[in-house]
Design a protein around this motif. Structure first.
Motif, PDB file in Angstrom:
ATOM      1  N   MET A 103       0.838  -1.212   0.000  1.00 23.91           N
ATOM      2  CA  MET A 103       0.000   0.000   0.000  1.00 23.91           C
ATOM      3  C   MET A 103       0.867   1.253   0.000  1.00 23.91           C
ATOM      4  SD  MET A 103      -2.925   1.073   2.721  1.00 23.91           S
ATOM      5  CE  MET A 103      -3.809   2.630   2.555  1.00 23.91           C
ATOM      6  N   THR A 104       1.892   1.260   0.875  1.00 30.14           N
ATOM      7  CA  THR A 104       2.792   2.413   0.934  1.00 30.14           C
ATOM      8  C   THR A 104       3.532   2.602  -0.377  1.00 30.14           C
ATOM      9  OG1 THR A 104       3.084   2.005   3.290  1.00 30.14           O
ATOM     10  CG2 THR A 104       4.656   3.478   2.238  1.00 30.14           C
ATOM     11  N   VAL A 158       1.259   4.303  -2.800  1.00 27.47           N
ATOM     12  CA  VAL A 158       1.114   5.730  -2.472  1.00 27.47           C
ATOM     13  C   VAL A 158       2.328   6.516  -2.933  1.00 27.47           C
ATOM     14  CG1 VAL A 158       0.935   7.378  -0.576  1.00 27.47           C
ATOM     15  CG2 VAL A 158      -0.448   5.306  -0.543  1.00 27.47           C
ATOM     16  N   MET A 159       3.517   5.975  -2.707  1.00 28.36           N
ATOM     17  CA  MET A 159       4.734   6.678  -3.100  1.00 28.36           C
ATOM     18  C   MET A 159       4.860   6.744  -4.622  1.00 28.36           C
ATOM     19  SD  MET A 159       5.877   7.672  -0.294  1.00 28.36           S
ATOM     20  CE  MET A 159       7.317   8.448  -0.972  1.00 28.36           C
ATOM     21  N   LYS A 218       2.608   9.448  -5.655  1.00 24.99           N
ATOM     22  CA  LYS A 218       3.218  10.734  -5.331  1.00 24.99           C
ATOM     23  C   LYS A 218       4.307  11.093  -6.335  1.00 24.99           C
ATOM     24  CE  LYS A 218       5.506  13.197  -1.549  1.00 24.99           C
ATOM     25  NZ  LYS A 218       6.040  13.089  -0.161  1.00 24.99           N
ATOM     26  N   THR A 278      11.530  10.958  -3.244  1.00 28.87           N
ATOM     27  CA  THR A 278      10.490   9.948  -3.501  1.00 28.87           C
ATOM     28  C   THR A 278      11.087   8.718  -4.168  1.00 28.87           C
ATOM     29  OG1 THR A 278       8.919  11.782  -3.808  1.00 28.87           O
ATOM     30  CG2 THR A 278       8.225   9.593  -4.519  1.00 28.87           C
ATOM     31  N   THR A 329      12.896   6.729  -1.593  1.00 30.49           N
ATOM     32  CA  THR A 329      11.940   6.011  -0.738  1.00 30.49           C
ATOM     33  C   THR A 329      11.403   4.773  -1.441  1.00 30.49           C
ATOM     34  OG1 THR A 329      11.292   8.120   0.287  1.00 30.49           O
ATOM     35  CG2 THR A 329       9.821   6.243   0.595  1.00 30.49           C
ATOM     36  N   ILE A 371      11.824   0.894  -0.265  1.00 34.82           N
ATOM     37  CA  ILE A 371      10.686  -0.015  -0.081  1.00 34.82           C
ATOM     38  C   ILE A 371      10.866  -1.268  -0.927  1.00 34.82           C
ATOM     39  CG2 ILE A 371       8.199  -0.268  -0.432  1.00 34.82           C
ATOM     40  CD1 ILE A 371       7.900   2.689   0.224  1.00 34.82           C
TER      41      ILE A 371
END
Length: 286
Positions: free
Chosen positions: A1-2, A5-6, A9, A170, A173, A177
């Motif tokens: 999920m994260t 979202v990233m 973004k 981003t 990140t 992940i």
């Protein structure tokens, strides 16, 4: 999920960067155009003011003195020269535009210079009207110049912030992940391999025990057949007719041995096939 979202973004940041980049380019193009027009307007203003100064000198010479009092007396309450303002949208930026509005029906200087110098007064009025029009255009360009300068600076700061700060952060990140997810996948694979290995050990132990029992049973069966054969041989020596029974015993013994050999070959083929499948799975995963 994260991760999703990233990624969303990052996509939004890239889209915003593209839009702001195009906006900055459009504003910069308009800024350069305005800069060129300001330079032309200032040059024109210089020429017009020079002509106006000569016209004023001609009026002073023709009238023989200062006509300022007469001009003040001729001014009415209605303005002949007005300035209208409007807005122009340039890539979301509203630029003020000033326009000169001259009412030709109003002539405040029709009686000025009636005795002498009337033509020079009218010529001076026209020249100064052009000077004021040029001044209004220059004021409009100067105002747009200042506004565009500030907006371009802000837009460029936003573009640089998105390009050099938001997007790299981003992306870092997302990379972190992804690396963590890969590590979790490797841990899960290692855990499954260990579980599979334990199961294989347990299955191998069970197979070995079953094989040992089977070998023991075959050995006991062969010993029983050997004992039976020995008894039949003894009976044969005593003159009994046991040839057929001895033959059946030997055939049964041969069948047991053949069955044992076939089972061993089958087990070896299954072991080789299992090793090949396991090696193929490892190659696919790694």
């Amino acid at each position: 999920m994260t991760l999703g979202v990233m990624k969303g973004k990052l996509k939004g940041a890239q889209t915003g960067h593209s839009l702001l980049k195009r906006k900055s380019e459009a504003l910069t193009k308009r800024f350069r155009d305005i800069t060129k027009r300001i330079d032309d307007a200032k040059r024109k203003m210089g020429r017009v003011m020079q002509t106006a100064a000569f016209s004023l000198a001609e009026v002073s010479y023709a009238t023989g003195g200062n006509i300022g009092f007469q001009v003040q007396e001729s001014i009415s309450n209605n303005a002949r020269f007005k300035v209208k303002a409007r807005q122009e949208n340039v890539s979301g930026v509203y630029l003020p535009q000033f326009e000169a509005d001259i009412n030709e029906s109003i002539n405040d200087f029709k009686m000025t210079g009636l005795g002498r110098g009337g033509q020079q007064v009218q010529r001076a009025r026209e020249v100064y009207s052009k000077a004021v029009e040029t001044l209004v255009d220059l004021a409009s360009l100067q105002t747009a110049f200042v506004i565009l300068d500030d907006v371009i600076k802000v837009t460029n700061r936003r573009v640089n912030a998105i390009e050099h700060v938001i997007i790299p952060r981003t992306e870092n990140t997302i990379s972190y992940i992804n690396s963590e997810l890969d590590e979790l996948d490797r841990e899960e694979f290692y855990r499954l391999k260990k579980v599979q290995e334990k199961k294989q050990i347990a299955v191998a132990a069970a197979d070995a025990e079953a094989k040992a029992k089977k070998l023991k049973a075959e050995k006991e069966r062969l010993e029983a057949l050997e004992l039976k054969k020995a008894q039949l041989e003894a009976a044969k020596e005593n003159g009994e007719d046991v040839k057929e029974q001895i033959k059946e015993t030997e055939e049964a013994k041969a069948a047991v041995v053949e069955e044992s050999v076939v089972e061993e070959e089958k087990e070896e083929e299954e072991e080789q096939s299992g090793d090949l499948v396991a090696q193929t799975e490892d190659d696919v995963i790694f």
